[in-house]
Design a protein around this motif. Structure first.
Motif, PDB file in Angstrom:
ATOM      1  N   SER A   3      18.424   6.572   2.620  1.00 56.83           N
ATOM      2  CA  SER A   3      18.177   5.793   1.414  1.00 56.83           C
ATOM      3  C   SER A   3      19.194   4.668   1.281  1.00 56.83           C
ATOM      4  CB  SER A   3      18.236   6.701   0.192  1.00 56.83           C
ATOM      5  OG  SER A   3      18.173   5.954  -0.987  1.00 56.83           O
ATOM      6  N   HIS A  59      10.461   3.531   2.881  1.00 59.90           N
ATOM      7  CA  HIS A  59      11.401   4.618   2.594  1.00 59.90           C
ATOM      8  C   HIS A  59      10.685   5.732   1.838  1.00 59.90           C
ATOM      9  CE1 HIS A  59      15.001   6.804   1.648  1.00 59.90           C
ATOM     10  NE2 HIS A  59      14.679   6.775   0.375  1.00 59.90           N
ATOM     11  N   TYR A  60       9.876   5.363   0.866  1.00 57.67           N
ATOM     12  CA  TYR A  60       9.093   6.356   0.127  1.00 57.67           C
ATOM     13  C   TYR A  60       8.203   7.148   1.083  1.00 57.67           C
ATOM     14  CZ  TYR A  60       5.423   8.348  -2.759  1.00 57.67           C
ATOM     15  OH  TYR A  60       4.533   9.210  -3.334  1.00 57.67           O
ATOM     16  N   LYS A  63       9.994   9.899   3.054  1.00 60.64           N
ATOM     17  CA  LYS A  63      10.489  11.078   2.339  1.00 60.64           C
ATOM     18  C   LYS A  63       9.423  12.169   2.346  1.00 60.64           C
ATOM     19  CE  LYS A  63      11.383   9.557  -1.650  1.00 60.64           C
ATOM     20  NZ  LYS A  63      11.802   9.283  -3.015  1.00 60.64           N
ATOM     21  N   TRP A  99       0.737   3.447  -9.671  1.00 66.67           N
ATOM     22  CA  TRP A  99       1.660   2.343  -9.415  1.00 66.67           C
ATOM     23  C   TRP A  99       0.963   1.006  -9.623  1.00 66.67           C
ATOM     24  CZ3 TRP A  99       4.227   4.036  -4.170  1.00 66.67           C
ATOM     25  CH2 TRP A  99       4.996   5.181  -4.385  1.00 66.67           C
ATOM     26  N   ASP A 158      11.177   0.110  -7.277  1.00 68.67           N
ATOM     27  CA  ASP A 158      12.209   1.093  -6.950  1.00 68.67           C
ATOM     28  C   ASP A 158      12.121   2.284  -7.898  1.00 68.67           C
ATOM     29  OD1 ASP A 158      14.417   2.117  -5.531  1.00 68.67           O
ATOM     30  OD2 ASP A 158      15.850   1.137  -6.863  1.00 68.67           O
ATOM     31  N   VAL A 161       8.897   4.468  -7.119  1.00 68.79           N
ATOM     32  CA  VAL A 161       8.937   5.322  -5.925  1.00 68.79           C
ATOM     33  C   VAL A 161       9.926   6.481  -6.078  1.00 68.79           C
ATOM     34  CG1 VAL A 161       8.170   3.468  -4.396  1.00 68.79           C
ATOM     35  CG2 VAL A 161      10.607   3.921  -4.619  1.00 68.79           C
ATOM     36  N   LYS A 162      10.816   6.391  -7.047  1.00 71.88           N
ATOM     37  CA  LYS A 162      11.782   7.468  -7.278  1.00 71.88           C
ATOM     38  C   LYS A 162      11.239   8.538  -8.194  1.00 71.88           C
ATOM     39  CE  LYS A 162      15.966   4.846  -6.414  1.00 71.88           C
ATOM     40  NZ  LYS A 162      17.148   4.208  -7.028  1.00 71.88           N
TER      41      LYS A 162
END
Length: 163
Positions: A3, A59-60, A63, A99, A158, A161-162
């Motif tokens: 991350s 990155h999402y 995970k 989203w 950001d 996606v968290k």
């Protein structure tokens, strides 16, 4: 990819653009020089938009996904994509329909958000293809305004996606 390294890329790029904008605005230069600087910054800001969205979403995807799936998404990501609001919405919808809805709602909260994002992409394309008639609105102030909107968008994505 960790991350920290994903975010370090677009955060470093954001800081560089922010510093350049401040230095160009602070300079007492000719209108021609300012126009040239604004066009250069428009290209950088558009690149930041594209790269930051790509980094956050890849990155999402990495995970919790199997390495093969994550690699597939990364390898099939378009090499170049105009990150206008329609394309951003389409990409977000492919990941998560909520989203897309959040993005649409965010755009509607301020009238100029959609215009700022689409303008920076249009300016970049005009600059890259030598179409000076498409770059008449490119000024240091307009690029700084678009950059502020884009930083807000990156912050929104950001946060999404968290969740």
């Amino acid at each position: 990819m960790a991350s920290h390294s994903r975010h370090a890329g677009h955060d470093k790029y954001k800081s560089r653009i922010d510093s350049l904008i401040k230095s160009y605005i602070a300079e007492d230069s000719s209108p021609e020089s300012q126009a040239h600087s604004a066009k250069y910054l428009a290209v950088l800001v558009s690149g930041y938009l594209e790269q930051a969205i790509k980094e956050l979403l890849l990155h999402y995807a990495s995970k919790g996904a199997r390495p093969q799936i994550s690699r597939y998404i990364e390898e099939t990501w378009p090499r170049s994509r105009n990150m206008n609001t329609k394309n951003i919405n389409d990409i977000l919808a492919q990941f998560n329909s909520k989203w897309s809805e959040e993005f649409s709602s965010w755009l509607e909260q301020e009238d100029n958000r959609k215009r700022n994002i689409n303008s920076i992409v249009r300016w970049r394309n005009g600059i890259a293809h030598g179409q000076e008639s498409n770059t008449t609105g490119v000024t240091l102030v307009s690029v700084r305004t678009a950059f502020t909107t884009i930083v807000g968008l990156v912050t929104l994505i950001d946060a999404m996606v968290k969740q």
